[in-house]
Design a protein around this motif. Structure first.
Motif, mmCIF file in Angstrom:
data_model
loop_
_atom_site.group_PDB
_atom_site.id
_atom_site.type_symbol
_atom_site.label_atom_id
_atom_site.label_comp_id
_atom_site.label_asym_id
_atom_site.label_seq_id
_atom_site.Cartn_x
_atom_site.Cartn_y
_atom_site.Cartn_z
ATOM 1 N N ARG A 7 -2.439 0.889 -11.350
ATOM 2 C CA ARG A 7 -3.442 -0.169 -11.391
ATOM 3 C C ARG A 7 -3.531 -0.938 -10.074
ATOM 4 O O ARG A 7 -4.239 -1.944 -10.002
ATOM 5 C CB ARG A 7 -3.112 -1.143 -12.518
ATOM 6 C CG ARG A 7 -3.196 -0.528 -13.912
ATOM 7 C CD ARG A 7 -2.858 -1.556 -14.974
ATOM 8 N NE ARG A 7 -1.431 -1.850 -14.981
ATOM 9 C CZ ARG A 7 -0.890 -2.916 -15.582
ATOM 10 N NH1 ARG A 7 -1.668 -3.805 -16.170
ATOM 11 N NH2 ARG A 7 0.420 -3.095 -15.558
ATOM 12 N N ASP A 10 0.811 -1.217 0.000
ATOM 13 C CA ASP A 10 0.000 0.000 0.000
ATOM 14 C C ASP A 10 0.845 1.268 0.000
ATOM 15 O O ASP A 10 0.334 2.373 -0.154
ATOM 16 C CB ASP A 10 -0.961 0.028 1.198
ATOM 17 C CG ASP A 10 -0.252 -0.134 2.527
ATOM 18 O OD1 ASP A 10 0.643 0.663 2.829
ATOM 19 O OD2 ASP A 10 -0.600 -1.075 3.265
ATOM 20 N N PRO A 39 -4.874 -1.573 -6.571
ATOM 21 C CA PRO A 39 -5.940 -1.192 -5.639
ATOM 22 C C PRO A 39 -5.388 -1.090 -4.215
ATOM 23 O O PRO A 39 -4.505 -1.850 -3.823
ATOM 24 C CB PRO A 39 -6.944 -2.338 -5.768
ATOM 25 C CG PRO A 39 -6.133 -3.508 -6.227
ATOM 26 C CD PRO A 39 -5.047 -2.947 -7.092
ATOM 27 N N GLY A 40 -5.893 -0.144 -3.485
ATOM 28 C CA GLY A 40 -5.472 -0.006 -2.090
ATOM 29 C C GLY A 40 -4.189 0.768 -1.885
ATOM 30 O O GLY A 40 -3.733 0.919 -0.744
ATOM 31 N N ARG A 93 -4.166 9.489 -10.179
ATOM 32 C CA ARG A 93 -4.549 8.837 -8.910
ATOM 33 C C ARG A 93 -4.581 9.880 -7.788
ATOM 34 O O ARG A 93 -3.731 9.896 -6.900
ATOM 35 C CB ARG A 93 -3.552 7.734 -8.562
ATOM 36 C CG ARG A 93 -3.654 6.466 -9.385
ATOM 37 C CD ARG A 93 -4.938 5.667 -9.137
ATOM 38 N NE ARG A 93 -5.142 5.310 -7.756
ATOM 39 C CZ ARG A 93 -4.748 4.138 -7.216
ATOM 40 N NH1 ARG A 93 -4.138 3.240 -7.961
ATOM 41 N NH2 ARG A 93 -5.011 3.872 -5.956
#
Length: 349
Positions: free
Chosen positions: A112, A74, A114-115, A169
């Motif tokens: 790409r 993360d 997630p999290g 993002r």
């Protein structure tokens, strides 16, 4: 800026085989900011990464996203950005590919992922270049050197990719740290390699101002950038990271006891290329050019966040480095005695 503390966080650190990347992975592995540290590089680190897991991986490869997903990353700390090759004898093209293509591929995988919560990217104050027409002190709002070439161009491209990623993002906190040359007894930076040379080539007629950052301070700032909240945490944005104060090249050489050999500016590129061909660390045409004018940067943004300057000043960083690498053939005390004797002779004459 995202929040959420450090519980369950997995941090990926690139460039683990280099001095700073390896030290930071070990440092972070013992810190509460992360519950798991995954350190990657194409080469195995020379020292064990206690507290961190090493994974042999190339950030330019197609399997990077799978690795990030597999480990539940993360937070990404991208330290594999350098002005010198990872392997002896590697050329400029290999350095550029690792810097620019590596960063592009890494950010593509991060986009790409997630999290993902935080991305920290190592840059350098070399992005500002150095010329007689430049400002005396560079702030973070100063544009990259133009026309940029070599490592300076790599940095400009890398930061452009980072800005594009941040736009795509907006949910991810993105921090860019522009480090001055990192200096410590074991540092692999250009300046550290240069000052280990027994004789220092310089550009005739120039005595550039130098500003560095101690490796311990660099580790502290990186740790603060990984931290998501709390006092002293470095938020998203771009920050110059450099010690307070400056030394001229001649002052630094005297403190290290290294003699200097001035070279006419028109011959410096030839000398740098010739010495680089002999695989002498710390010398290349680009690196000698960077020692013509030098550069000094403002660190107001970082000082405001941290509540004060870094622990080591530029002079203290050089003193720590000199104490570890040992005095050169012209130690300061010997020079001082010689000057005293000369002054006595002049008075007697």
């Amino acid at each position: 800026m995202p929040h959420g503390g450090s519980v369950g966080r997995t941090v990926l650190v690139t460039g683990a085989a280099r001095q700073l990347g390896g030290r930071f992975a070990r440092h972070l592995g013992r810190a509460p900011e992360a519950s798991r540290v995954v350190a990657v590089d194409t080469r195995r680190p020379a020292s064990p990464l206690r507290g961190a897991e090493f994974v042999r991986a190339d950030i330019r490869g197609p399997d990077l996203l799978g690795l990030l997903v597999e480990y539940g990353v993360d937070t990404v700390v991208h330290l594999d950005v350098h002005g010198t090759p990872a392997a002896p004898g590697a050329g400029r093209a290999a350095v550029k590919e690792r810097n620019v293509l590596g960063t592009l591929q890494l950010l593509g995988a991060c986009q790409r992922l997630p999290g993902l919560r935080r991305v920290v990217v190592r840059s350098s104050t070399r992005i500002y270049g150095g010329s007689a027409r430049g400002p005396a002190v560079f702030g973070e709002d100063a544009p990259p050197a133009s026309p940029a070439s070599g490592f300076t161009r790599d940095l400009a491209e890398i930061e452009e990719y980072v800005r594009g990623f941040a736009r795509r993002r907006p949910d991810v906190a993105v921090t860019v740290l522009r480090f001055a040359d990192v200096l410590s007894p074991a540092a692999g930076s250009f300046l550290a390699s240069y000052f280990r040379l027994p004789v220092l080539p310089t550009v005739l007629g120039y005595d550039p101002r130098l500003q560095v950052v101690h490796e311990d301070d660099a580790l502290d700032v990186l740790l603060r950038a990984v931290r998501e909240e709390g006092p002293g945490a470095v938020p998203d944005g771009t920050f110059n990271v450099a010690a307070a104060g400056v030394l001229t090249l001649s002052q630094a050489a005297r403190r290290l006891g290294r003699p200097t050999v001035p070279v006419p500016g028109r011959l410096a590129p030839w000398l740098g290329s010739g010495l680089a061909a002999l695989r002498l660390p710390g010398v290349s045409a680009e690196q000698l050019r960077s020692l013509t004018h030098g550069r000094v940067v403002r660190t107001d943004r970082l000082r405001e966040v941290m509540g004060g300057p870094l622990e080591y000043t530029t002079a203290e960083t050089f003193a720590d480095f000199a104490a570890a690498v040992g005095a050169g053939p012209l130690p300061p005390e010997a020079v001082s005695r010689a000057v005293d004797r000369l002054e006595r002779l002049v008075r007697r004459g």
